[in-house]
Scaffold this active site. Structure first.
Site, PDB file in Angstrom:
ATOM      1  N   GLU A 101     -25.551  56.877  25.830  1.00 35.60           N
ATOM      2  CA  GLU A 101     -24.379  57.702  25.569  1.00 35.60           C
ATOM      3  C   GLU A 101     -24.419  58.969  26.423  1.00 35.60           C
ATOM      4  O   GLU A 101     -25.428  59.686  26.428  1.00 35.60           O
ATOM      5  CB  GLU A 101     -24.327  58.115  24.095  1.00 35.60           C
ATOM      6  N   CYS A 102     -23.346  59.259  27.118  1.00 33.73           N
ATOM      7  CA  CYS A 102     -23.116  60.533  27.804  1.00 33.73           C
ATOM      8  C   CYS A 102     -24.287  60.918  28.722  1.00 33.73           C
ATOM      9  O   CYS A 102     -24.369  60.446  29.842  1.00 33.73           O
ATOM     10  CB  CYS A 102     -22.807  61.626  26.785  1.00 33.73           C
ATOM     11  N   GLY A 103     -25.203  61.773  28.265  1.00 35.38           N
ATOM     12  CA  GLY A 103     -26.345  62.128  29.096  1.00 35.38           C
ATOM     13  C   GLY A 103     -27.161  60.917  29.478  1.00 35.38           C
ATOM     14  O   GLY A 103     -27.727  60.853  30.584  1.00 35.38           O
TER      15      GLY A 103
END
Length: 475
Positions: free
Chosen positions: A342-344
């Protein structure tokens, strides 16, 4: 320290800390109150309203136990109550919920999913934190307006923030006393400098701040000195034990046992909902913590890997330097290891990260380079529709989540048609789509909360169990 039981009942008591707006000081009040009550020997269970990792991390630090998120947009009222009551126990003294944004702020003009609605749903009173900068009697008008705005809501007391002088405090107290019976239960003096370290996304995560212990101790001292802790304890109502003993939704049966799922949890990757991790464990997973900054390689015998969000940009050099770990991860992915990012985590699986003219090499699973913008590139709730094949979600499923990022796609050698999610609300990766797939890897910008997306844990466990079966048959 011996527990202060003068004001305590046999059942836990509860309270919501809210503000008039974001930046009102409610996080300072919440962390200080948690730490001060813990110093009295009380067992305090923290909760954070809404999609938030950083404030929740500081609350957990202050309370000395995990903080759970309550998000009325991502989860149903029944699931939200279940999350709250199922984590309370008879040996817990207090439950403290920090709201988000302003007390009545929701996703629309009706205030849907607001902190006020959450307090009403949980039948808890509100301690209202008010920023008093450059105002005196107007504060009484604001507080009185909040009390009259929603008759179902109990505003039990006020914390005055940014109090400049004794005269400033006295005029506000007298104005409130003349306007009604809402007591002032504490102040936060105007401080010469922020106790919380700040940066572009707000408060710096405690995992990255070397002075986090000192910051919590300073807030505890501030609350003990300037808050009426005994009065705050008295205003908290008892939470009925029968609500805790009778879950509002049936428990899910545990999944396959003995699955080993790695969780990259270090200074670069810290954004995990405690509920997500506990749900994986409830479904038979052993969680294996991994530090991508210092580990030489992935642990042996993993059946899945979870890479949450965080701030890879603040650890870009260390992530780039640890090429042995990145090679180990690439090898495991090529061998079919299921990875959810997710994301990072999505950024880490990309080709590189460009920061201030310097390019830092990353894992290179996806042919995409990222950079950081000066302003948020996505901020708010998101809704995705699964349209393509992947190892975690069935096509046709709708997923609710949230985005909050400053990163942007600098270069991508791919096509939007390759992305497996259609974005029905939010920004996503690009061109109204999200979800990069490679073998058993799924990487996306949207964060999900297990209570609102049960398909997430089901898909994760299914993918991990299949990988274990496949690797066992090949042995």
């Amino acid at each position: 320290m011996k527990k202060d039981t003068n004001s305590m009942a046999e059942s836990p008591r509860g309270l919501v800390i809210a503000g008039l707006s974001g930046g009102s000081g409610k996080s300072v009040a919440a962390v200080g109150l948690l730490a001060a009550l813990r110093a009295r020997g009380l067992s305090v269970l923290p909760f954070k309203k809404g999609p938030d990792y950083i404030d929740a991390g500081w609350m957990a630090k202050a309370a000395g136990r995990p903080c759970y998120n309550l998000d009325p947009y991502l989860t149903s009222p029944e699931q939200l109550r279940h999350t709250f009551f199922s984590h309370l126990h008879a040996d817990s003294d207090l439950a403290l919920v920090e709201g988000n944004r302003g007390l009545y702020d929701g996703v629309n003009a009706g205030g849907s999913y607001s902190t006020a609605e959450l307090a009403i749903l949980l039948d808890l009173p509100v301690l209202l934190v008010v920023n008093c900068s450059k105002a005196t009697r107007t504060i009484a008008a604001l507080v009185l307006g909040c009390r009259m705005f929603e008759p179902r809501l109990s505003i039990a007391g006020v914390i005055l923030n940014q109090v400049a002088t004794a005269r400033h405090e006295r005029i506000i107290r007298e104005s409130l006393a003349q306007s009604g019976d809402i007591p002032v239960l504490g102040i936060i003096p105007r401080l010469a400098a922020d106790i919380f370290p700040m940066r572009h996304l707000g408060v710096t995560p405690h995992q990255e701040y070397s002075g986090s212990e000192e910051a919590v101790a300073a807030l505890a001292e501030m609350a003990a000195k300037h808050f009426d802790l005994d009065a705050i304890l008295r205003l908290m109502p008892t939470i009925e034990l029968q609500k805790m003993s009778k879950p509002t939704i049936p428990p899910t049966p545990p999944g396959p046992q003995g699955l080993r799922i790695g969780v990259m949890r270090d200074a670069a990757f810290q954004f995990y909902y405690e509920e997500n991790l506990e749900t994986l464990q409830h479904n038979g997973a052993e969680l294996v913590p991994i530090n991508a900054l210092s580990a030489n390689c992935l642990p042996d015998g993993l059946h899945g890997l979870y890479i949450g969000g965080g701030f890879p940009e603040t650890s870009a050099q260390a992530l780039a330097d640890n090429h042995r770990f990145r090679e180990s991860l690439r090898g495991a992915i090529e061998a079919g290891l299921p990875v959810y990012a997710e994301c990072g985590g999505l950024i880490y699986l990309g080709r590189s990260l460009l920061l201030e003219g310097k390019e830092y090499p990353l894992t290179g699973i996806f042919p995409v380079s990222f950079s950081l913008a000066a302003k948020p590139q996505a901020h708010g709730y998101s809704i995705l529709r699964v349209e393509g094949e992947n190892s975690f979600y069935e096509p046709g499923l709708q997923i609710k989540g949230h985005e909050f990022r400053y990163s942007k796609v600098q270069r991508w050698d791919g096509k939007s048609s390759e992305l497996v999610f259609k974005v029905e609300r939010g920004t996503g990766f690009c061109e109204g789509r999200d979800g990069l797939v490679y073998k058993n890897v799924l990487a996306l910008y949207t964060h999900v909360l297990a209570g609102g997306t049960p398909a997430w844990v089901n898909g994760f466990i299914r993918a991990a169990a299949e990988h274990r079966r496949r690797t066992s048959s090949q042995a």
